[in-house]
Design a protein around this motif. Structure first.
Motif, mmCIF file in Angstrom:
data_model
loop_
_atom_site.group_PDB
_atom_site.id
_atom_site.type_symbol
_atom_site.label_atom_id
_atom_site.label_comp_id
_atom_site.label_asym_id
_atom_site.label_seq_id
_atom_site.Cartn_x
_atom_site.Cartn_y
_atom_site.Cartn_z
ATOM 1 N N ARG B 287 0.852 -1.179 0.000
ATOM 2 C CA ARG B 287 0.000 0.000 0.000
ATOM 3 C C ARG B 287 0.890 1.232 0.000
ATOM 4 N NH1 ARG B 287 -5.044 0.931 4.260
ATOM 5 N NH2 ARG B 287 -5.189 3.156 3.864
ATOM 6 N N ILE B 288 0.621 2.135 -0.916
ATOM 7 C CA ILE B 288 1.428 3.350 -1.033
ATOM 8 C C ILE B 288 0.533 4.571 -0.942
ATOM 9 C CG2 ILE B 288 3.041 4.666 -2.451
ATOM 10 C CD1 ILE B 288 3.893 2.333 -3.846
ATOM 11 N N ASP B 289 0.951 5.522 -0.168
ATOM 12 C CA ASP B 289 0.240 6.791 -0.104
ATOM 13 C C ASP B 289 1.148 7.887 -0.663
ATOM 14 O OD1 ASP B 289 -1.303 9.002 0.499
ATOM 15 O OD2 ASP B 289 -0.784 8.991 2.635
ATOM 16 N N GLY B 290 0.821 8.354 -1.860
ATOM 17 C CA GLY B 290 1.556 9.465 -2.460
ATOM 18 C C GLY B 290 0.750 10.740 -2.310
ATOM 19 N N ASP B 291 1.433 11.903 -2.278
ATOM 20 C CA ASP B 291 0.659 13.127 -2.043
ATOM 21 C C ASP B 291 -0.258 13.460 -3.217
ATOM 22 O OD1 ASP B 291 2.577 14.024 -3.811
ATOM 23 O OD2 ASP B 291 3.016 15.864 -2.719
ATOM 24 N N ALA B 292 0.068 12.955 -4.410
ATOM 25 C CA ALA B 292 -0.810 13.212 -5.561
ATOM 26 C C ALA B 292 -1.796 12.070 -5.782
ATOM 27 C CB ALA B 292 0.018 13.451 -6.826
ATOM 28 N N THR B 293 -1.337 10.847 -5.702
ATOM 29 C CA THR B 293 -2.220 9.712 -6.004
ATOM 30 C C THR B 293 -3.174 9.402 -4.867
ATOM 31 O OG1 THR B 293 -0.593 8.175 -5.117
ATOM 32 C CG2 THR B 293 -0.543 8.560 -7.493
ATOM 33 N N GLY B 294 -2.801 9.739 -3.633
ATOM 34 C CA GLY B 294 -3.557 9.232 -2.485
ATOM 35 C C GLY B 294 -3.255 7.754 -2.319
ATOM 36 N N ASP B 295 -4.120 7.061 -1.587
ATOM 37 C CA ASP B 295 -3.886 5.651 -1.291
ATOM 38 C C ASP B 295 -4.011 4.774 -2.525
ATOM 39 O OD1 ASP B 295 -3.214 5.118 1.386
ATOM 40 O OD2 ASP B 295 -5.225 5.727 2.013
ATOM 41 N N ALA B 296 -3.090 3.828 -2.643
ATOM 42 C CA ALA B 296 -3.165 2.836 -3.712
ATOM 43 C C ALA B 296 -2.682 1.514 -3.163
ATOM 44 C CB ALA B 296 -2.306 3.263 -4.899
ATOM 45 N N LEU B 297 -3.137 0.431 -3.780
ATOM 46 C CA LEU B 297 -2.724 -0.894 -3.320
ATOM 47 C C LEU B 297 -2.359 -1.757 -4.524
ATOM 48 C CD1 LEU B 297 -3.114 -2.848 -0.521
ATOM 49 C CD2 LEU B 297 -4.617 -3.936 -2.169
ATOM 50 N N TYR B 298 -1.249 -2.463 -4.396
ATOM 51 C CA TYR B 298 -0.782 -3.382 -5.431
ATOM 52 C C TYR B 298 -0.698 -4.768 -4.825
ATOM 53 C CZ TYR B 298 0.337 1.043 -7.512
ATOM 54 O OH TYR B 298 0.231 2.309 -7.997
ATOM 55 N N TYR B 299 -1.309 -5.727 -5.506
ATOM 56 C CA TYR B 299 -1.469 -7.059 -4.945
ATOM 57 C C TYR B 299 -1.096 -8.112 -5.980
ATOM 58 C CZ TYR B 299 -4.303 -11.119 -3.488
ATOM 59 O OH TYR B 299 -4.740 -12.360 -3.135
ATOM 60 N N GLY B 300 -0.322 -9.105 -5.593
ATOM 61 C CA GLY B 300 0.030 -10.163 -6.542
ATOM 62 C C GLY B 300 0.959 -11.187 -5.922
ATOM 63 N N ARG B 301 1.458 -12.075 -6.765
ATOM 64 C CA ARG B 301 2.365 -13.117 -6.298
ATOM 65 C C ARG B 301 3.751 -12.538 -6.076
ATOM 66 N NH1 ARG B 301 -0.267 -18.020 -6.820
ATOM 67 N NH2 ARG B 301 -2.141 -17.629 -8.038
ATOM 68 N N GLY B 302 4.294 -12.762 -4.879
ATOM 69 C CA GLY B 302 5.579 -12.169 -4.530
ATOM 70 C C GLY B 302 6.749 -13.091 -4.741
ATOM 71 N N ALA B 303 6.481 -14.319 -5.130
ATOM 72 C CA ALA B 303 7.570 -15.277 -5.302
ATOM 73 C C ALA B 303 7.143 -16.331 -6.300
ATOM 74 C CB ALA B 303 7.929 -15.907 -3.957
ATOM 75 N N GLY B 304 8.012 -17.307 -6.502
ATOM 76 C CA GLY B 304 7.707 -18.389 -7.427
ATOM 77 C C GLY B 304 8.488 -18.226 -8.707
ATOM 78 N N ASP B 305 8.767 -19.337 -9.369
ATOM 79 C CA ASP B 305 9.640 -19.305 -10.537
ATOM 80 C C ASP B 305 9.103 -18.418 -11.652
ATOM 81 O OD1 ASP B 305 7.510 -21.014 -10.931
ATOM 82 O OD2 ASP B 305 8.644 -22.535 -12.026
ATOM 83 N N ILE B 306 7.828 -18.653 -12.027
ATOM 84 C CA ILE B 306 7.290 -17.943 -13.184
ATOM 85 C C ILE B 306 6.894 -16.494 -12.847
ATOM 86 C CG2 ILE B 306 5.546 -18.020 -15.014
ATOM 87 C CD1 ILE B 306 7.385 -20.292 -15.389
ATOM 88 N N PRO B 307 6.192 -16.241 -11.714
ATOM 89 C CA PRO B 307 5.891 -14.837 -11.393
ATOM 90 C C PRO B 307 7.150 -13.976 -11.263
ATOM 91 C CG PRO B 307 4.518 -16.299 -10.075
ATOM 92 C CD PRO B 307 5.534 -17.175 -10.775
ATOM 93 N N THR B 308 8.174 -14.481 -10.575
ATOM 94 C CA THR B 308 9.404 -13.696 -10.448
ATOM 95 C C THR B 308 10.098 -13.588 -11.804
ATOM 96 O OG1 THR B 308 9.582 -14.527 -8.192
ATOM 97 C CG2 THR B 308 11.501 -13.400 -9.084
ATOM 98 N N GLY B 309 10.055 -14.696 -12.566
ATOM 99 C CA GLY B 309 10.619 -14.668 -13.922
ATOM 100 C C GLY B 309 9.956 -13.606 -14.781
ATOM 101 N N SER B 310 8.652 -13.410 -14.581
ATOM 102 C CA SER B 310 7.924 -12.382 -15.327
ATOM 103 C C SER B 310 8.515 -10.994 -15.073
ATOM 104 C CB SER B 310 6.438 -12.417 -14.921
ATOM 105 O OG SER B 310 5.731 -11.332 -15.471
ATOM 106 N N ALA B 311 8.894 -10.735 -13.819
ATOM 107 C CA ALA B 311 9.510 -9.447 -13.487
ATOM 108 C C ALA B 311 10.907 -9.333 -14.099
ATOM 109 C CB ALA B 311 9.573 -9.274 -11.973
ATOM 110 N N VAL B 312 11.654 -10.437 -14.085
ATOM 111 C CA VAL B 312 12.983 -10.432 -14.702
ATOM 112 C C VAL B 312 12.853 -10.107 -16.193
ATOM 113 C CG1 VAL B 312 14.963 -11.877 -15.319
ATOM 114 C CG2 VAL B 312 13.978 -12.057 -13.023
ATOM 115 N N VAL B 313 11.886 -10.736 -16.840
ATOM 116 C CA VAL B 313 11.694 -10.521 -18.279
ATOM 117 C C VAL B 313 11.301 -9.070 -18.570
ATOM 118 C CG1 VAL B 313 10.241 -11.154 -20.265
ATOM 119 C CG2 VAL B 313 11.213 -12.941 -18.797
ATOM 120 N N SER B 314 10.502 -8.461 -17.684
ATOM 121 C CA SER B 314 10.123 -7.061 -17.922
ATOM 122 C C SER B 314 11.353 -6.152 -17.847
ATOM 123 C CB SER B 314 9.023 -6.596 -16.953
ATOM 124 O OG SER B 314 9.538 -6.372 -15.659
ATOM 125 N N ASP B 315 12.278 -6.449 -16.937
ATOM 126 C CA ASP B 315 13.525 -5.676 -16.869
ATOM 127 C C ASP B 315 14.370 -5.878 -18.125
ATOM 128 O OD1 ASP B 315 13.344 -4.287 -14.500
ATOM 129 O OD2 ASP B 315 14.392 -5.778 -13.299
#
Lengths: 436, 436
Positions: B287-315
């Motif tokens: 959960r992030i509170d920015g002065d412009a965006t206000g409250d926001a929440l990001y939810y998903g898989r934080g580990a695992g071969d393929i979910p983490t691999g997905s982040a590696v591939v985006s980089d």
């Protein structure tokens, strides 16, 4: 290209325009620190250059002549925030042809004329940023185009119109009718004088058009989006939904089913164990299922001057970085849609569970006749509530079905409506979502 | 630079390495369509080049000699996925010095040696991508650095260790003790043989170090993160938490308070109306509170071969785009931390609400003495439950306090622990979060 600063021109000094200018002014030091160079608002064009927007501007920044921006060779990025299709479209096209990159929050423009705009942008080697066009401060465009690049996306659905969600939330919390909540929302400035786009799902359909194009690699297909609004939702249905364990939300849905794509905006029954069902007020939330990431949810403010301005500023910063590094004209926009042949599923072919509310005469045999009609159309009932007992008078019958085909449901409802013991039109809502 | 393809070398063919390679292989056509050019896995280095990872590779791709990758002039991006500080650090530094961009999922390395790595990267004009280092498939690095660029961030907090959350969820659902859930998690492969980093909060602290540096413009400050794990959490406290309307979650917290920054990892009582309290199993949420965006929440898989691999591939894709457009060596990494003078708040200075559980003799006057000690330390009780009635025997006393200073709480608890009618050590948990 080695410029000491990036100059922007803002067209449209309304709500989002003022929010964008406020962020760029108030956070100019932080933005310069983070980027390594300043972003300067050189010009702002609006027909109204008198009203106070609560920001102090240097003299000469405001102009009522949009061509002052479009023809200024020093302006690198034109920010279009007037909304609507005309004259925004002409301004955006002229900006691109005059060698300027464009940032816009205009979902109607992109959904309906995006093909031409992106074509002109590519031809002129210019970037078009449109993070602010969908879901305000939720960076869903960036997520779909950049973060999920390694994913085949299975589905995207969510709440992407804050006005409709505000109205449904108020109806749920206070048990009042649609019309009175709408009036209140208009008085408070949460809904526009002409609320059609928001409450009839058109605004959601514009945004879904853009999202689906990026996520599924299909052309912009606004005319193919099935669109149904919330004006016929009643507090009664909201209450029954709650009794069955659901919230009613206006959802925008794009999902792959058997080599076709469902593409629709409709009020839906969302089960309580889906986080989307708990998203209230003006908030937006989008749930994405990618084949690599699995389920994910993004939640935040979908509208408002400053939250939407935050998204505009992130686009400006992205493009400014590209300009400074000399890449803005070399990098094609990531993930713009090519037609990959994916067909939009006909509405009559979708398969889902349904909620039905009927007004029927309370007499023996009625339920058997109704379930008989449903049964002959391959629709079976998963649960049922009859409200009250009023022999030989009209009572309310509410039921949830197992999965059924829309075509079957439409035909069954036609027959049911014609029965003598049924009064009024049946209410039908689709079920969407599940445990996350 | 006009290369027809981007070549990558992967170091570490374990869980995330195999996930990354699977995505790049299985989705190579989609990725090429989206990027406009192919990304090719030229080499994979691992000490084990025999085991089957369920991917088919061309002959000669696998090597047990990491220098084959680090010295290959055709390799553009080195992907470091072995984890740990040595020898990963030497490999990453060598890759950068040899003119290669780096993508890594190594949070320990960045949290503890990131300063040197980023310095060498900047000196050699190379990019370091590390989306996969924090919260797996949730693109929180990109969100903080790019989407929130116009925001002053007020707070970030969330669940960023899936193993700890899995254990707490199981304890909550089944009412079983920490040790037995940990053993089960280890048997199932959800927790490592040495689970210290996950359960004692060290892994969360590594990730928080990286996040806080980006979000608040402070240097990487791993040693300044207050870190408390979940090994002393009991099913009893989880049950009492539920009675008061809270879930117990291991939170990583960074928030501005009066010109200082709270920076801590601790188990916390999260109220039920905070979406974070409903995040279960191996999922992460931030959960992030920015002065412009206000409250926001990001939810998903934080580990695992393929979910983490997905982040590696985006980089990989982001850097590949920069290379192709000639910008990779001209664009400084966005938003890398400069020291802005923001001080980390001492733990004794934080102010929060607390949950306390005491074992006390059930006799008249005891509650008055305890509340008296709390009162003299400026701590007042907001609600209290005494479990059971056993005159002159030990009973459980559970209470929630209003906001109090940690230093006062520590001192009050010292005094309370010394009282003759108190047995064992009091349990103290901090409250965090609120309606979203």
């Amino acid at each position: 290209m080695d410029k000491s600063q990036i100059n922007i021109g803002v067209i449209g000094f309304g709500t989002v325009g003022a929010g964008t200018v406020k962020i760029l002014s108030n956070s100019s030091r932080e933005i310069e620190q983070r980027l390594g160079f300043p972003v300067v608002i050189k010009r702002i064009a609006d027909l109204d250059i008198k009203s106070d927007r609560g920001v102090s501007l240097e003299k000469g920044v405001l102009t009522s002549d949009v061509d002052v921006i479009l023809n200024d060779p020093e302006i690198d990025i034109v920010v279009e925030l007037i909304g609507g299709i005309r004259p925004a479209k002409d301004m955006v096209l002229k900006a691109l042809r005059n060698g300027k990159h464009v940032v816009t929050a205009n979902k109607a423009l992109l959904a309906e004329a995006g093909k031409e705009i992106f074509r002109v942008a590519v031809k002129n080697k210019k970037q078009v940023g449109f993070e602010a066009a969908v879901a305000g401060s939720i960076p869903i465009i960036k997520v779909v185009r950049e973060s999920l690049i390694g994913n085949r996306i299975n589905s995207i659905y969510g709440i992407i119109n804050g006005t409709a969600n505000y109205i449904l939330t108020k109806m749920t919390e206070e048990g009042v009718e649609f019309a009175s909540v709408l009036k209140e929302a208009q008085d408070l400035g949460y809904a526009e004088a002409d609320p059609t786009f928001d409450i009839e799902g058109v605004d959601s359909a514009h945004k879904l058009t853009i999202l689906a194009s990026l996520a599924f690699g299909i052309p912009l297909s606004f005319k193919k989006v099935y669109t149904e609004g919330i004006s016929s939702i009643t507090p009664l249905d909201i209450q029954f939904a709650a009794d069955f364990g659901y919230s009613i939300k206006l959802l925008a849905i794009a999902k792959r089913v058997e080599n076709e794509l469902e593409l629709r905006v409709n009020p839906a029954m969302v089960p309580k164990d889906d986080l989307i069902s708990g998203v209230n007020g003006v908030f937006n939330a989008i749930r994405i299922d990618g084949d690599a990431t699995g389920d994910a949810l993004y939640y935040g403010r979908g509208a408002g001057d400053i939250p939407t301005g935050s998204a505009v500023v992130s686009d400006i910063a992205d493009i400014a970085r590209l300009i400074k590094s000399g890449a803005a004209e070399r990098m094609t926009m990531p993930g713009m849609a090519e037609d990959n042949g994916l067909q939009i599923r006909k509405m009559e072919d979708i398969v889902t569970c349904y909620y039905l509310r009927l007004s029927v005469m309370d007499k023996p045999g009625v339920l058997s006749l109704i379930s008989g009609i449903l049964g002959t159309h391959n629709i079976s009932i998963s649960s049922m509530i009859q409200k009250g007992r009023r022999r030989e008078k009209a009572v309310t019958l509410v039921m949830m079905t197992h999965v059924a085909r829309e075509k079957d449901m439409t035909e069954a409802l036609k027959k049911i409506t014609r029965m003598s013991f049924v009064s009024g039109r049946p209410v039908m809502l689709r079920v969407e979502g599940g445990e996350i």
